[in-house]
Scaffold this motif. Structure first.
Motif, short mmCIF file in Angstrom:
data_model
loop_
_atom_site.label_atom_id
_atom_site.label_comp_id
_atom_site.label_asym_id
_atom_site.label_seq_id
_atom_site.Cartn_x
_atom_site.Cartn_y
_atom_site.Cartn_z
N ASN A 181 -9.80 3.16 -8.72
CA ASN A 181 -10.55 2.75 -7.53
C ASN A 181 -9.82 1.59 -6.87
O ASN A 181 -9.30 0.70 -7.56
CB ASN A 181 -11.97 2.33 -7.90
N TYR A 239 -8.92 5.61 -4.98
CA TYR A 239 -7.85 5.12 -4.10
C TYR A 239 -7.38 6.17 -3.12
O TYR A 239 -7.01 7.28 -3.50
CB TYR A 239 -6.67 4.65 -4.95
N ASP A 240 -7.42 5.79 -1.86
CA ASP A 240 -6.95 6.63 -0.76
C ASP A 240 -6.04 5.75 0.09
O ASP A 240 -6.51 4.77 0.70
CB ASP A 240 -8.13 7.16 0.04
N ARG A 241 -4.77 6.08 0.15
CA ARG A 241 -3.80 5.23 0.85
C ARG A 241 -4.17 5.03 2.31
O ARG A 241 -4.06 3.93 2.85
CB ARG A 241 -2.40 5.84 0.72
N ALA A 242 -4.62 6.08 2.97
CA ALA A 242 -4.95 5.99 4.38
C ALA A 242 -6.15 5.07 4.61
O ALA A 242 -6.16 4.24 5.53
CB ALA A 242 -5.23 7.38 4.95
N GLN A 243 -7.18 5.19 3.75
CA GLN A 243 -8.36 4.36 3.90
C GLN A 243 -8.06 2.89 3.66
O GLN A 243 -8.52 2.01 4.40
CB GLN A 243 -9.46 4.83 2.94
N LEU A 244 -7.26 2.62 2.63
CA LEU A 244 -6.89 1.23 2.36
C LEU A 244 -6.02 0.70 3.50
O LEU A 244 -6.13 -0.46 3.90
CB LEU A 244 -6.16 1.11 1.03
N ASN A 289 0.82 -1.21 0.00
CA ASN A 289 0.00 0.00 0.00
C ASN A 289 0.85 1.26 0.00
O ASN A 289 0.49 2.28 -0.60
CB ASN A 289 -0.93 -0.02 1.21
N SER A 347 -7.41 -3.83 9.68
CA SER A 347 -8.56 -4.51 10.28
C SER A 347 -8.58 -6.02 10.01
O SER A 347 -9.42 -6.73 10.58
CB SER A 347 -9.86 -3.88 9.79
N LYS A 383 -6.22 1.48 6.65
CA LYS A 383 -7.12 1.13 7.76
C LYS A 383 -7.79 -0.22 7.51
O LYS A 383 -7.95 -1.03 8.44
CB LYS A 383 -8.19 2.21 7.93
N ALA A 384 -8.20 -0.46 6.26
CA ALA A 384 -8.85 -1.73 5.94
C ALA A 384 -7.87 -2.89 6.12
O ALA A 384 -8.23 -3.95 6.64
CB ALA A 384 -9.37 -1.69 4.50
N LEU A 402 -13.44 -3.04 2.35
CA LEU A 402 -13.44 -1.70 1.75
C LEU A 402 -14.00 -1.81 0.34
O LEU A 402 -13.40 -2.45 -0.53
CB LEU A 402 -12.01 -1.13 1.69
#
Length: 349
Positions: free
Chosen positions: A86, A104-109, A77, A115, A111-112, A99
């Motif tokens: 996307n 594409y958002d590096r921070a959001q991915l 990532n 998890s 976090k996923a 997710l």
């Protein structure tokens, strides 16, 4: 002495790391999106919560395959170029969307990825990889358009439900813009064979060893670049020759019979406001270099002025003279010299 040597090794490692990082950054600057969407598709079956190659007694809990996969995905990532596609993350065995595909958002991915559970029950958690592919279709793939990369992260084990190779083949039949790449944590002959067979379904597919990628930063960078990046293509220069626009010997005057051709050129430029032009003037081989240089510049300027009067904006044009340095024909003949007394337009976007 030992401390000095250790410090030197540390400095060398840092320098090498910075060099590799700079090389990757430079490569990514020349990168355009190879795909429109990507989905990390991670196996969470019982076998992924066993240690890699079964060496749990000797290697400890850090070598559980799911933990290795999670660590590798976090590193991946950090390397994925922040381009316009996307990105999403789903698990299978059982299917779970962590997710949904979104810009594409590096921070959001990240976090996923965080998890993903690092420990789960092993016994009773079978490996329905084929049904996993089947679930991916309506839940994720059917909602996407354009080119899609599925990055399958698994040990290849399968012991329940439909044949995973057949299901992957069915996805390829349904989605012509799909490519399934494989990050393998296979540590059994059966798992390796299944993944090799999925890899062979389409020449677009790239398969790498997850364990090796964790120890080979350059290899991981190459995998990321190969999956996500297409080289930037320069707009092909379009050479438009003003055929028939020739000049009398030692002249830079546009004769009336050539104005029809110039009018067509001006009309084309007015219809294509995104196009800029370099107007190139040329001469035959008679006369001195300095004299022909000035003459070629006057010829280019004559066409420049003509187009400007027809409404082509001056900031879209540049007039350059090349003197007698770029002949198109043989200057030893009158016909060749006549051809060389010309103007060309080089079209640039």
């Amino acid at each position: 002495m030992m401390r000095k040597k250790q410090f030197q090794v540390l400095v060398l490692a840092v320098v090498l790391g910075l060099t590799v990082g700079m090389g990757l950054a430079q490569a990514q600057e020349k990168c355009s999106p190879k795909v429109d969407n990507f989905v990390l598709f991670v196996d969470q079956s019982g076998s992924m919560y066993m240690t890699y190659e079964g060496k749990d007694v000797f290697r400890g809990q850090d070598f559980i395959k799911e933990r290795l996969a999670k660590r590798l995905l976090a590193q991946m990532n950090e390397l994925i170029p922040q381009l316009k596609y996307n990105g999403g993350l789903s698990l299978f065995a059982p299917f779970q969307e962590l997710l949904a595909p979104a810009p594409y958002d590096r921070a959001q991915l990240g976090k996923a990825i965080t998890s993903i559970k690092e420990s789960q029950e092993i016994f009773g958690r079978l490996t329905p990889m084929g049904p996993g592919f089947d679930s991916l279709d309506p839940a994720v793939l059917a909602k996407l358009s354009g080119k899609t990369a599925v990055i399958l992260v698994t040990d290849g084990m399968h012991n329940l439900g439909k044949d995973p190779v057949a299901e992957a083949r069915a996805l390829y039949s349904k989605y012509s813009n799909l490519c399934i790449h494989i990050v393998s944590f296979a540590d059994s002959a059966e798992g390796k064979k299944i993944l090799e067979n999925i890899n062979k379904l389409n020449p677009c597919s790239i398969m790498v060893s997850g364990a090796e990628m964790l120890q080979n930063r350059a290899g991981l960078e190459k995998f990321v670049m190969d999956v996500f990046c297409a080289p930037l293509t320069k707009p092909k220069e379009e050479l438009m020759i003003l055929r028939g626009i020739h000049f009398d010997f030692d002249k830079a005057i546009i004769k009336p019979e050539w104005k029809v051709v110039l009018d067509e050129g001006a009309s084309t430029l007015l219809k294509r406001p995104e196009v800029n032009v370099i107007i190139e003037g040329h001469c035959d081989g008679i006369g001195s270099v300095p004299y022909n240089q000035k003459l070629s510049e006057r010829r280019a300027k004559a066409v420049y002025d003509y187009f400007a009067k027809k409404g082509v904006k001056k900031n879209r044009m540049k007039a350059i003279g090349y003197g007698k340095s770029r002949p198109k024909a043989d200057n030893a003949t009158e016909e060749g010299r006549a051809i060389n007394r010309r103007v060309e337009l080089k079209v640039v976007q």
